[in-house]
Design a protein around this motif. Structure first.
Motif, PDB file in Angstrom:
ATOM      1  N   ARG A 111      -1.904  10.292  17.762  1.00 39.48           N
ATOM      2  CA  ARG A 111      -1.774  11.054  16.514  1.00 39.48           C
ATOM      3  C   ARG A 111      -2.720  10.543  15.435  1.00 39.48           C
ATOM      4  N   GLY A 112      -3.608   9.618  15.794  1.00 35.12           N
ATOM      5  CA  GLY A 112      -4.533   9.060  14.821  1.00 35.12           C
ATOM      6  C   GLY A 112      -3.955   7.914  13.996  1.00 35.12           C
ATOM      7  N   ILE A 113      -2.760   7.468  14.343  1.00 33.45           N
ATOM      8  CA  ILE A 113      -2.118   6.398  13.572  1.00 33.45           C
ATOM      9  C   ILE A 113      -2.865   5.077  13.752  1.00 33.45           C
ATOM     10  N   ALA A 114      -3.284   4.759  14.971  1.00 38.14           N
ATOM     11  CA  ALA A 114      -4.030   3.505  15.193  1.00 38.14           C
ATOM     12  C   ALA A 114      -5.316   3.496  14.375  1.00 38.14           C
ATOM     13  N   GLY A 115      -6.030   4.603  14.372  1.00 35.04           N
ATOM     14  CA  GLY A 115      -7.267   4.684  13.589  1.00 35.04           C
ATOM     15  C   GLY A 115      -7.011   4.502  12.102  1.00 35.04           C
TER      16      GLY A 115
ATOM     17  N   ASP B  42      11.603   4.562   6.868  1.00 33.23           N
ATOM     18  CA  ASP B  42      11.773   3.109   6.910  1.00 33.23           C
ATOM     19  C   ASP B  42      11.361   2.501   8.246  1.00 33.23           C
ATOM     20  N   GLU B  43      11.018   3.342   9.216  1.00 33.03           N
ATOM     21  CA  GLU B  43      10.744   2.875  10.572  1.00 33.03           C
ATOM     22  C   GLU B  43       9.274   2.487  10.741  1.00 33.03           C
ATOM     23  N   VAL B  44       9.039   1.259  11.209  1.00 31.76           N
ATOM     24  CA  VAL B  44       7.676   0.818  11.499  1.00 31.76           C
ATOM     25  C   VAL B  44       7.266   1.426  12.840  1.00 31.76           C
ATOM     26  N   VAL B  45       6.181   2.201  12.804  1.00 34.26           N
ATOM     27  CA  VAL B  45       5.697   2.871  14.013  1.00 34.26           C
ATOM     28  C   VAL B  45       4.430   2.219  14.563  1.00 34.26           C
ATOM     29  N   GLY B  46       3.814   1.350  13.755  1.00 34.18           N
ATOM     30  CA  GLY B  46       2.622   0.640  14.189  1.00 34.18           C
ATOM     31  C   GLY B  46       2.280  -0.460  13.200  1.00 34.18           C
TER      32      GLY B  46
END
Length: 182
Positions: free
Chosen positions: A118-122, A66-70
């Motif tokens: 970790r590649g999350i932004a991409g 449930d946590e918004v990380v980006g």
């Protein structure tokens, strides 16, 4: 490590998700070089509520559980946009002419510190642009060395610096970037 999921929200409905990602915004933009406080956050909230109603608005939330990380969001530039007015050196009109269908502007893209590299932004960026149907994407960002990691990421994704911009009178100078899609 939990699996990251991505949620794409279109148009004014995105305004109802502000509370979901505002803690992530506050966390990221409290860091240098931004160092935003309560006044800047209040201005962001007001601006976001307006932006969510712009044509072509999209919001992507990256979550672990449930946590918004980006998150990232943006909208299509309309023919009457002032987006290019802040350029310190004007570009030719054929580069700054907008139609409402030509250019998508990425307004924010941010990932909380524990989830970076970790590649999350991409992945957020890819989801935001998926199926846009525009010719290009633009954004403004802090220059190097202030935002060196972000600069490297955008360059790796194909963005090219087209100039420097001061979007409003009190704004710092940003690099104006463009990614040609077709």
């Amino acid at each position: 490590m939990a699996r990251t999921t991505h949620q794409l929200i279109h148009g004014p409905e995105a305004a109802t998700f502000l509370d979901a990602f505002l803690p992530a915004y506050e966390e990221v933009y409290a860091e240098p070089p931004y160092q935003e406080g309560p006044r800047e956050v209040a201005e962001f909230i007001e601006r976001f509520q307006r932006q969510a109603h712009r044509p072509g608005f999209r919001l992507v939330l990256a979550r672990e559980g449930d946590e918004v990380v980006g998150f990232a969001f943006g909208y299509r530039l309309q023919a009457d946009t002032t987006w290019w007015n802040g350029l310190l050196t004007p570009l030719p009109q054929e580069l700054t002419r907008e139609t409402g269908e030509r250019t998508f502007a990425v307004i924010e893209l941010a990932v909380r510190k524990p989830w970076r590299r970790r590649g999350i932004a991409g992945a957020i960026h890819t989801r935001l642009l998926d199926g846009l149907g525009v010719q290009r994407v633009t954004l403004t960002m802090r220059p190097e060395p202030e935002a060196a990691p972000a600069q490297r990421a955008y360059q790796a994704w194909g963005y090219v610096k087209v100039g420097r911009s001061r979007p409003w009178d009190e704004a710092p100078v940003y690099d104006a970037m463009v990614l040609e899609l077709r």
